[in-house]
Design an enzyme around this catalytic site. Structure first.
Site, short mmCIF file in Angstrom:
data_model
loop_
_atom_site.label_atom_id
_atom_site.label_comp_id
_atom_site.label_asym_id
_atom_site.label_seq_id
_atom_site.Cartn_x
_atom_site.Cartn_y
_atom_site.Cartn_z
N ASP A 121 86.80 35.40 74.71
CA ASP A 121 85.72 35.96 75.52
C ASP A 121 85.39 35.03 76.71
O ASP A 121 85.32 33.80 76.55
CB ASP A 121 84.49 36.07 74.60
CG ASP A 121 83.36 36.90 75.16
OD1 ASP A 121 83.55 38.10 75.33
OD2 ASP A 121 82.28 36.32 75.41
N ASP A 125 75.32 52.71 55.68
CA ASP A 125 74.13 52.11 56.30
C ASP A 125 74.07 52.45 57.79
O ASP A 125 73.21 51.95 58.52
CB ASP A 125 74.09 50.59 56.09
CG ASP A 125 75.25 49.88 56.78
OD1 ASP A 125 76.17 50.56 57.29
OD2 ASP A 125 75.24 48.63 56.82
N HIS A 168 84.54 47.89 75.63
CA HIS A 168 83.16 48.08 75.16
C HIS A 168 82.11 47.68 76.20
O HIS A 168 80.92 47.68 75.89
CB HIS A 168 82.97 47.26 73.89
CG HIS A 168 83.16 45.79 74.14
ND1 HIS A 168 84.37 45.25 74.55
CD2 HIS A 168 82.29 44.76 74.09
CE1 HIS A 168 84.22 43.96 74.74
NE2 HIS A 168 82.98 43.63 74.46
N ASP A 169 82.56 47.27 77.39
CA ASP A 169 81.62 46.87 78.44
C ASP A 169 81.63 47.84 79.62
O ASP A 169 80.93 47.60 80.61
CB ASP A 169 82.00 45.48 78.99
CG ASP A 169 81.88 44.39 77.95
OD1 ASP A 169 80.97 44.46 77.10
OD2 ASP A 169 82.71 43.45 77.98
N ASP A 196 88.44 38.64 68.15
CA ASP A 196 87.69 38.24 69.33
C ASP A 196 87.05 36.89 69.00
O ASP A 196 86.41 36.76 67.96
CB ASP A 196 86.56 39.27 69.54
CG ASP A 196 86.27 39.57 70.98
OD1 ASP A 196 86.14 38.62 71.74
OD2 ASP A 196 86.15 40.77 71.32
N ASP A 209 82.07 53.69 58.80
CA ASP A 209 81.07 53.09 57.91
C ASP A 209 81.45 53.43 56.47
O ASP A 209 81.51 54.61 56.11
CB ASP A 209 79.70 53.69 58.30
CG ASP A 209 78.59 53.28 57.36
OD1 ASP A 209 78.79 52.31 56.59
OD2 ASP A 209 77.52 53.92 57.40
N ASP A 214 82.19 49.03 59.30
CA ASP A 214 82.48 47.78 58.61
C ASP A 214 83.98 47.62 58.37
O ASP A 214 84.78 48.52 58.69
CB ASP A 214 81.69 47.72 57.29
CG ASP A 214 81.79 49.04 56.52
OD1 ASP A 214 82.93 49.49 56.30
OD2 ASP A 214 80.74 49.62 56.17
N GLU A 219 89.70 36.97 78.41
CA GLU A 219 88.87 37.86 79.23
C GLU A 219 88.40 37.10 80.46
O GLU A 219 87.80 36.03 80.35
CB GLU A 219 87.64 38.33 78.44
CG GLU A 219 86.83 39.35 79.24
CD GLU A 219 85.35 39.37 78.92
OE1 GLU A 219 84.74 40.44 79.09
OE2 GLU A 219 84.79 38.34 78.53
#
Ligand code: GLC
Length: 517
Positions: free
Chosen positions: A201, A26, A317-318, A99, A22, A30, A256
């Site tokens: 995806d 926040d 990430h899944d 992605d 970051d 990013d 994917e």
């Protein structure tokens, strides 16, 4: 296709942008933050980064629900920040893969807002709308990946819309030429801006049964579905996407798919002349045992179509974190496999630190899947990258969007760079060994005979050779070396110990792996 294309030799590193660095405090990572950490990735030996979605989004599925295919969400920065990221990455020799999510948009995308206006709206056909059944229920028995029906009723226009994932992500209708053209134009936008590849995806969902028939077996899984995905027409869509990508030199498209460890299904997605790279998720679900892995590697290698290039992945990430699935010793062995098997390795950020799932307090849960199916939420594997062990972990000086986790904080980059025996240094060394070895980068793979709890294979290209020996057992294992390896000098252990050969065999420690060359 040449053996020399960059992505065959690359180590690809997946960044979940919200959680990497970051720069604005926040609490959300990013693009400018990623730029700050490129030197780390260079040091680690990464050749390409794959960014999970950065587009404008209401973030109900954290960017996989897109409202503008050609923008950057302000929380991640701006197009200028993106151009800067491309320029700085390329200057360091790091490629950038984006992605893209063509199966669905956000329900707040202007296309869907138009489409749902009325049954005669010009964009109606951009999405998949069907009348209710006579009893008012959903048009068929298709299920969403996240549980429940894949259809939601839109009260406004009186029809159901299809959402293969969350209700906030209505499926686009890929049978519409306008949809195909609109998505192709978005791909051109990014490829023209210099991205080196696209990760597509849910590519297996891009065509649905034209007659919307029920799945015959109502208890179908996404690996066995006959109607809702895996339709023959997907091949044409993949072909079109590949043509867009190949209009630019030296780019790659990765798909994917959701077949678990079904090898036949995985390899069926290579597309014409094996131009799409379908993710090989076999290692994510198999028991981490020598026999199962050996059988899988054998089957995968044998099933690959001509010209197809393999790949392996251990996390994303899944999926629950690698180290939570296998434990720390198992993860060290997995690193050895990932970086010495034949094919492009995909590494998920933080797995090089051995990060574990973080328990998320109920009032901090973010992933909508958790509300639909408790226990399925993916927050635990998406927590911030710990750069050092102080408060904020070097990720943010604000309040991080997900907790870093006390244990993961102790596994920070700073700590591990100072510890020769750490997981991070293991990855650093293995990647360096891989880069120096033509056999590991591009050589053949042959499985060798070994004790039942040991996996042993040889990689070879001309004079360059290497042998991997992995002990999956909780006990030590004596392994007799193949004749040819007896004179080899270089021995690398995943347990950071000096090893010397005594005669023609090795005594491997529990869960130890070695690389001989
Ligand atoms: C893919 C992504 C996942 C996302 C889903 C819907 O499976 O990997 O994170 O939520 O597609 O786009």
């Amino acid at each position: 296709m040449s053996t020399d294309v960059w992505w065959k030799k690359a180590v690809v590193y997946q960044i979940y942008p919200r959680s990497f660095q970051d720069s604005t405090n926040d609490g959300v990572g990013d693009l400018a933050g990623i730029v700050q950490r490129l030197d780390y990735l260079k040091w680690l030996g990464i050749d390409a980064i794959w960014l999970s979605p950065i587009y404008p989004s209401p973030m109900q599925d954290f960017g996989y629900d897109i409202t503008d295919y050609t923008g950057v969400d302000p929380r991640f920065g701006s197009l200028q920040d993106f151009d800067q990221l491309i320029a700085r990455s390329h200057a360091l020799g790091i490629r950038v893969i984006l992605d893209v999510v063509p199966n669905h948009t956000s329900s707040e995308h202007p296309w869907f807002l138009s489409s749902r206006q009325s049954q005669t709206n010009p964009k109606r056909n951009w999405y998949v709308w069907r009348d209710p059944k006579a009893d008012g229920g959903p048009p068929n028995n298709w299920r969403s990946v996240t549980g429940g029906s894949a259809w939601s009723l839109d009260e406004l226009s009186g029809q159901y819309y299809l959402h293969s994932f969350l209700p906030c992500g209505p499926d686009l209708n890929w049978r519409s030429a306008d949809v195909r053209a609109a998505v192709a134009s978005a791909l051109h936008f990014w490829l023209g801006r210099g991205v080196d590849g696209l990760r597509i995806d849910m590519v297996d969902f891009l065509a649905k049964d034209a007659r919307f028939r029920d799945e015959a077996d109502a208890s179908y899984t996404f690996a066995t579905a006959q109607r809702h995905l895996n339709q023959p027409e997907v091949a044409q869509t993949i072909e079109e996407i590949c043509q867009v990508v190949e209009a630019y030199p030296d780019r790659v498209a990765i798909g994917e798919i959701n077949p678990g460890s079904n090898v036949a299904r995985t390899v069926s997605y290579y597309g014409k002349e094996s131009r799409l790279q379908p993710f090989n998720f076999g290692l994510l679900g198999l028991p981490f045992e020598a026999a199962a892995l050996k059988a899988y590697i054998q089957a995968y290698e044998a099933a690959l179509p001509a010209e197809a290039w393999p790949n392996y992945t251990l996390g994303n990430h899944d999926t629950p974190r690698l180290a939570s699935r296998l434990g720390q010793p198992g993860s060290r062995l997995a690193a050895l496999l990932l970086l010495t098997l034949r094919g492009t390795p995909y590494l998920y950020y933080g797995d090089e630190l051995g990060l574990e799932n973080v328990v998320i307090p109920s009032d901090q849960i973010q992933d909508a899947w958790e509300a639909r199916q408790p226990g399925k939420g993916r927050d635990p594997c998406r927590t911030p990258m710990p750069w050092h062990s102080e408060s904020g972990a070097g990720f943010t000086q604000g309040e991080a969007w997900l907790p870093v986790g006390a244990q993961n904080r102790q596994r920070s980059v700073e700590c591990q760079q100072q510890d020769e025996a750490s997981m991070l240094m293991l990855y650093h060394r293995l990647i360096a060994l891989r880069k120096r070895s033509p056999a590991l980068l591009s050589g053949s793979l042959q499985l060798l005979n070994a004790p039942s709890e040991v996996l042993m294979y040889e990689r070879a290209l001309g004079d360059s050779q290497a042998i991997t020996i992995a002990n999956f057992s909780k006990a030590s294992q004596k392994v007799v070396l193949p004749d040819k390896a007896r004179g080899w000098q270089s021995i690398f252990s995943t347990q950071a110990r000096e090893l010397s050969k005594s005669g023609d065999s090795f005594e491997l420690l529990p869960h130890e792996g070695i690389l001989l060359s």
